[in-house]
Design a protein around this motif. Structure first.
Motif, PDB file in Angstrom:
ATOM      1  N   ALA A  42       8.701 -12.499 -43.086  1.00  0.00           N
ATOM      2  CA  ALA A  42       8.360 -11.210 -42.568  1.00  0.00           C
ATOM      3  C   ALA A  42       7.016 -10.536 -42.556  1.00  0.00           C
ATOM      4  O   ALA A  42       6.165 -10.336 -41.784  1.00  0.00           O
ATOM      5  N   ALA A  43       6.404 -11.020 -43.713  1.00  0.00           N
ATOM      6  CA  ALA A  43       5.024 -10.587 -43.973  1.00  0.00           C
ATOM      7  C   ALA A  43       4.026 -11.337 -43.002  1.00  0.00           C
ATOM      8  O   ALA A  43       2.910 -10.790 -42.771  1.00  0.00           O
ATOM      9  N   THR A  44       4.173 -12.536 -42.996  1.00  0.00           N
ATOM     10  CA  THR A  44       3.326 -13.267 -42.346  1.00  0.00           C
ATOM     11  C   THR A  44       3.501 -13.446 -40.721  1.00  0.00           C
ATOM     12  O   THR A  44       2.348 -13.839 -40.195  1.00  0.00           O
ATOM     13  N   GLY A  45       4.708 -13.210 -40.370  1.00  0.00           N
ATOM     14  CA  GLY A  45       5.009 -13.576 -39.073  1.00  0.00           C
ATOM     15  C   GLY A  45       4.604 -14.911 -38.692  1.00  0.00           C
ATOM     16  O   GLY A  45       4.252 -14.848 -37.441  1.00  0.00           O
ATOM     17  N   GLY A  46       5.026 -15.895 -39.327  1.00  0.00           N
ATOM     18  CA  GLY A  46       4.815 -17.314 -39.047  1.00  0.00           C
ATOM     19  C   GLY A  46       3.272 -17.723 -39.251  1.00  0.00           C
ATOM     20  O   GLY A  46       2.597 -18.745 -39.009  1.00  0.00           O
ATOM     21  N   GLN A  47       2.340 -16.743 -39.686  1.00  0.00           N
ATOM     22  CA  GLN A  47       1.006 -17.159 -39.898  1.00  0.00           C
ATOM     23  C   GLN A  47       0.688 -17.068 -41.446  1.00  0.00           C
ATOM     24  O   GLN A  47      -0.386 -16.721 -42.065  1.00  0.00           O
ATOM     25  N   ALA A  48       1.371 -18.111 -42.131  1.00  0.00           N
ATOM     26  CA  ALA A  48       1.312 -18.263 -43.447  1.00  0.00           C
ATOM     27  C   ALA A  48       0.097 -18.897 -43.805  1.00  0.00           C
ATOM     28  O   ALA A  48      -0.703 -18.604 -44.735  1.00  0.00           O
ATOM     29  N   GLU A  49      -0.358 -19.820 -42.864  1.00  0.00           N
ATOM     30  CA  GLU A  49      -1.446 -20.651 -43.286  1.00  0.00           C
ATOM     31  C   GLU A  49      -2.493 -19.867 -43.325  1.00  0.00           C
ATOM     32  O   GLU A  49      -3.721 -19.835 -43.880  1.00  0.00           O
ATOM     33  N   ALA A  50      -2.624 -18.861 -42.318  1.00  0.00           N
ATOM     34  CA  ALA A  50      -3.969 -17.846 -42.326  1.00  0.00           C
ATOM     35  C   ALA A  50      -3.874 -16.854 -43.248  1.00  0.00           C
ATOM     36  O   ALA A  50      -5.122 -16.776 -44.060  1.00  0.00           O
ATOM     37  N   LEU A  51      -2.648 -16.612 -43.970  1.00  0.00           N
ATOM     38  CA  LEU A  51      -2.686 -15.556 -44.978  1.00  0.00           C
ATOM     39  C   LEU A  51      -3.180 -16.221 -46.236  1.00  0.00           C
ATOM     40  O   LEU A  51      -3.631 -15.844 -47.303  1.00  0.00           O
ATOM     41  N   PHE A  52      -2.637 -17.253 -46.452  1.00  0.00           N
ATOM     42  CA  PHE A  52      -2.874 -18.335 -47.420  1.00  0.00           C
ATOM     43  C   PHE A  52      -4.129 -19.208 -47.196  1.00  0.00           C
ATOM     44  O   PHE A  52      -4.318 -20.203 -47.854  1.00  0.00           O
ATOM     45  N   GLY A  53      -5.055 -18.853 -46.452  1.00  0.00           N
ATOM     46  CA  GLY A  53      -6.214 -19.556 -45.885  1.00  0.00           C
ATOM     47  C   GLY A  53      -7.385 -19.717 -47.230  1.00  0.00           C
ATOM     48  O   GLY A  53      -7.539 -21.034 -47.349  1.00  0.00           O
ATOM     49  N   PHE A  54      -7.412 -18.698 -48.030  1.00  0.00           N
ATOM     50  CA  PHE A  54      -8.104 -18.826 -49.204  1.00  0.00           C
ATOM     51  C   PHE A  54      -7.677 -19.815 -50.051  1.00  0.00           C
ATOM     52  O   PHE A  54      -8.477 -20.362 -51.067  1.00  0.00           O
ATOM     53  N   VAL A  88       8.986 -22.024 -54.806  1.00  0.00           N
ATOM     54  CA  VAL A  88       9.900 -22.444 -53.777  1.00  0.00           C
ATOM     55  C   VAL A  88      10.497 -21.516 -52.846  1.00  0.00           C
ATOM     56  O   VAL A  88      10.570 -21.829 -51.749  1.00  0.00           O
ATOM     57  N   GLY A  89      10.421 -20.188 -53.222  1.00  0.00           N
ATOM     58  CA  GLY A  89      10.585 -19.159 -52.189  1.00  0.00           C
ATOM     59  C   GLY A  89       9.602 -19.052 -51.203  1.00  0.00           C
ATOM     60  O   GLY A  89       9.981 -18.863 -49.991  1.00  0.00           O
ATOM     61  N   LEU A  90       8.382 -19.168 -51.582  1.00  0.00           N
ATOM     62  CA  LEU A  90       7.237 -19.119 -50.486  1.00  0.00           C
ATOM     63  C   LEU A  90       7.351 -20.175 -49.720  1.00  0.00           C
ATOM     64  O   LEU A  90       7.207 -19.895 -48.574  1.00  0.00           O
ATOM     65  N   ALA A  91       7.752 -21.271 -50.188  1.00  0.00           N
ATOM     66  CA  ALA A  91       7.603 -22.569 -49.433  1.00  0.00           C
ATOM     67  C   ALA A  91       8.645 -22.485 -48.330  1.00  0.00           C
ATOM     68  O   ALA A  91       8.644 -22.776 -47.224  1.00  0.00           O
ATOM     69  N   ALA A  92       9.879 -22.004 -48.720  1.00  0.00           N
ATOM     70  CA  ALA A  92      11.004 -21.832 -47.910  1.00  0.00           C
ATOM     71  C   ALA A  92      10.642 -20.687 -46.712  1.00  0.00           C
ATOM     72  O   ALA A  92      11.123 -20.639 -45.637  1.00  0.00           O
ATOM     73  N   GLY A  93       9.547 -19.858 -46.953  1.00  0.00           N
ATOM     74  CA  GLY A  93       9.341 -18.734 -46.154  1.00  0.00           C
ATOM     75  C   GLY A  93       8.007 -19.322 -45.169  1.00  0.00           C
ATOM     76  O   GLY A  93       7.644 -18.473 -44.459  1.00  0.00           O
ATOM     77  N   GLY A  94       7.594 -20.325 -45.549  1.00  0.00           N
ATOM     78  CA  GLY A  94       6.517 -20.941 -44.550  1.00  0.00           C
ATOM     79  C   GLY A  94       5.425 -21.385 -45.442  1.00  0.00           C
ATOM     80  O   GLY A  94       4.402 -21.733 -44.704  1.00  0.00           O
ATOM     81  N   LEU A  95       5.270 -21.320 -46.668  1.00  0.00           N
ATOM     82  CA  LEU A  95       4.005 -21.679 -47.277  1.00  0.00           C
ATOM     83  C   LEU A  95       3.797 -23.130 -47.165  1.00  0.00           C
ATOM     84  O   LEU A  95       4.706 -24.056 -47.584  1.00  0.00           O
ATOM     85  N   PRO A  96       2.601 -23.756 -46.630  1.00  0.00           N
ATOM     86  CA  PRO A  96       2.302 -25.141 -46.294  1.00  0.00           C
ATOM     87  C   PRO A  96       2.461 -25.766 -47.634  1.00  0.00           C
ATOM     88  O   PRO A  96       2.034 -25.552 -48.621  1.00  0.00           O
ATOM     89  N   LEU A  97       3.179 -27.125 -47.687  1.00  0.00           N
ATOM     90  CA  LEU A  97       3.203 -27.897 -48.694  1.00  0.00           C
ATOM     91  C   LEU A  97       1.859 -28.317 -49.269  1.00  0.00           C
ATOM     92  O   LEU A  97       1.958 -28.544 -50.444  1.00  0.00           O
TER      93      LEU A  97
END
Lengths: 127, 421
Positions: B81-93, B122-131
């Motif tokens: 919900a927070a990243t809206g599928g943009q997890a990579e951008a959010l965790f770009g750093f 584990v939770g973040l990865a399930a939500g889309g955090l790249p491996l």
């Protein structure tokens, strides 16, 4: 010394030990008696060392079992004690400042006079 | 209870092999343990000792595991919900693996629990955090968890020899885990072996690979209500705040449940842990590794398992070479929590979450096999820890520089430098 009398020939010899003395090994001269004594002493020493190691290991295991019986205490204390951590960093600071003070004292010491000489000087004696 | 020396027999002139330690007799030990356990469970003041308390304790563990599993799902949903599928951008750093590694070190050093960091990951990865980001975080968690026993060891500063032995026993874990990352992180970046093997295993275990797609997801269905409840409470909030609040709630629930589980299991499983440890005494390093893994899985905390050995190493009861395999085992045992946490995920999420938990397990198994299996590498942590402890006993600033440098300054500076430049 008479180790041959109670030796059972059916018992196999350990590979790393020398065979016990036999009739043929019985001393015939003073030199041979000396050599036999030296050999016996070496054998005895090796046995004592082996026994010491075994006893040490047994005691170590005994101590380890005893400590594990106190596992409740160790588990209760298996957390960071922040006052001890603070104490550690204070000790580090004391050590650093103490060393710095000692270095500065060394720099201020008059050149050409070693520390021991200065310490013996009655004028610099600590009161 | 006094550590008095028992009466010696005719061999009393022989030096005790256990430096600085008095050997307790069986009588002293049983008298001591029978007196009163210092371990306190959360229900001790409410329920009298006996079967009822034990049942309540076990029920509370079951409830906490339920909360833990549900919280992982909450984090996953919140992250989506927070990243809206943009997890990579959010965790770009953190896309730089070294930064992700340092995030793992800092997060674990702050929570003093690698299980917490890995469960959150584990939770973040399930939500889309790249491996590519999750894997170095998991490796960093392994380094960060060694801070706890290092801090426990500096508490033994009053006696120089005790401190030297305790600090060596603590830092052998640091050196091993650092060496594991130095060897396996570049290998993972170059080959992706952990990602591939864990992906294959996760696929096989969750049915995504076509093994078990028709089965009913009992755990997922059971844990869904908590996820839905938190989701409905945060729904009115504007994006991304609703998702962020969900993540915060999930993290808080994970921290609370893991802390609670550890506390209760300590009380419930101390007898089992004793049996395992007694059985490992006098046996080889494999037994040491196995006992470390089992004791850590029992108390659900590698920090607790490795910290409890520090006073035993400090007193000289256990040698550094005996502690070393135990700490490797606790690296393996601690992976049980993330695997448990991944149980509540379902579908593709389950595969990704489980994959991260499996990466933690595979990484520690690989590190143990490679470093402990190769004699040259096996000796490095022992040599490093012995050297550092020797220097630190003479000059305590070495220990301070190690603690602050490895766990605070180096991670902080690396993250700052990567963010700025």
């Amino acid at each position: 010394m008479n180790s041959t009398s109670d030796h059972d020939p059916s018992t196999p010899e350990p590979a790393d030990e020398q065979p016990p003395l036999t009739e043929e090994d019985m001393p015939r001269s003073l030199e041979e008696i000396d050599a036999a004594l030296v050999r016996l002493m070496a054998e005895t020493e090796a046995t004592v060392n082996r026994l010491r190691a075994e006893l040490a290991e047994r005691r170590q295991h005994e101590a380890q079992h005893a400590e594990i019986e106190r596992l409740e205490h160790h588990l209760a204390e298996a957390t960071v004690n922040w006052s001890k951590v603070k104490e550690f960093f204070e000790e580090v600071l004391r050590e650093l400042t103490g060393r710095q003070a000692a270095d500065m004292g060394e720099d201020e010491r008059p050149a050409g006079r070693p520390e021991g000489e200065r310490r013996n000087d009655p004028g610099t004696e600590e009161r | 209870m006094s550590h008095q020396q028992p009466e010696r027999d005719a061999t009393s002139d022989l030096e005790s092999p256990v430096a600085g330690t008095a050997v307790l007799t069986a009588g002293e030990v049983s008298a001591d343990t029978a007196s009163e356990s210092p371990l306190r469970g959360p229900f001790d003041s409410l329920i009298a000792e006996g079967r009822a308390r034990s049942v309540v304790n076990w029920l509370s563990v079951v409830v906490s595991v339920y909360v833990l599993i549900s919280a992982v799902g909450v984090i996953g949903a919140g992250f989506k919900a927070a990243t809206g599928g943009q997890a990579e951008a959010l965790f770009g750093f953190a896309s730089n693996p070294i930064v992700a590694l340092m995030v793992g070190v800092l997060a674990t050093a702050a929570t003093q629990s690698s299980s917490t960091t890995t469960s959150i990951t584990v939770g973040l990865a399930a939500g889309g955090l790249p491996l590519e980001i999750a894997i170095p975080i998991i490796m960093g968690a392994n380094i960060g968890t060694t801070l706890t026993n290092t801090l426990v060891s500096v508490g033994m500063i009053r006696n120089k020899d005790d401190f030297r032995r305790a600090f060596a026993a603590a830092t052998v874990h640091d050196f091993f885990n650092l060496l594991a990352v130095v060897i396996l992180l570049p290998l993972e970046i170059a080959t992706g072996f952990l990602e591939r093997v864990s992906g294959w295993l996760a696929g096989a275990l969750t049915g995504v690979g076509g093994v078990d797609t028709d089965s009913v997801d009992v755990v997922g269905a059971a844990t869904a209500p908590l996820e839905s409840l938190v989701g409905s409470l945060t729904e009115p909030m504007a994006a991304p705040w609703g998702g962020l609040v969900m993540i915060a709630v999930g993290v808080a629930l994970i921290v609370l449940s893991i802390t609670f589980i550890g506390k209760v299991l300590k009380v419930l499983m101390v007898g089992q842990a004793k049996r395992v440890l007694h059985g490992a005494i006098g046996r080889g390093p494999i037994s040491g590794i196995a006992s470390g893994a089992v004791v850590t899985a029992i108390v659900q905390s590698s920090s607790t398992a490795t910290s409890l050995m520090i006073p035993l190493a400090g007193s000289g009861t256990f040698t550094l070479r005996q502690i070393y395999p135990f700490t490797l085992g606790s690296n393996i045992g601690t992976t049980a929590t993330a695997l448990l946490a991944a149980l509540g995920l379902s579908g593709v999420d389950a595969a990704l979450g489980l994959q991260v938990a499996l990466v933690h397990l595979l990484f520690n198994l690989a590190a143990t096999a490679v470093i402990f299996g190769i004699p040259f590498l096996r000796a490095i942590p022992i040599k490093g820890a012995t050297w550092l402890a020797g220097r630190s006993a003479e000059n305590k600033s070495f220990a301070a520089v190690w603690v602050l440098g490895v766990f605070v300054l180096a991670p902080g500076l690396l993250i700052a430098a990567t963010t700025i430049f």
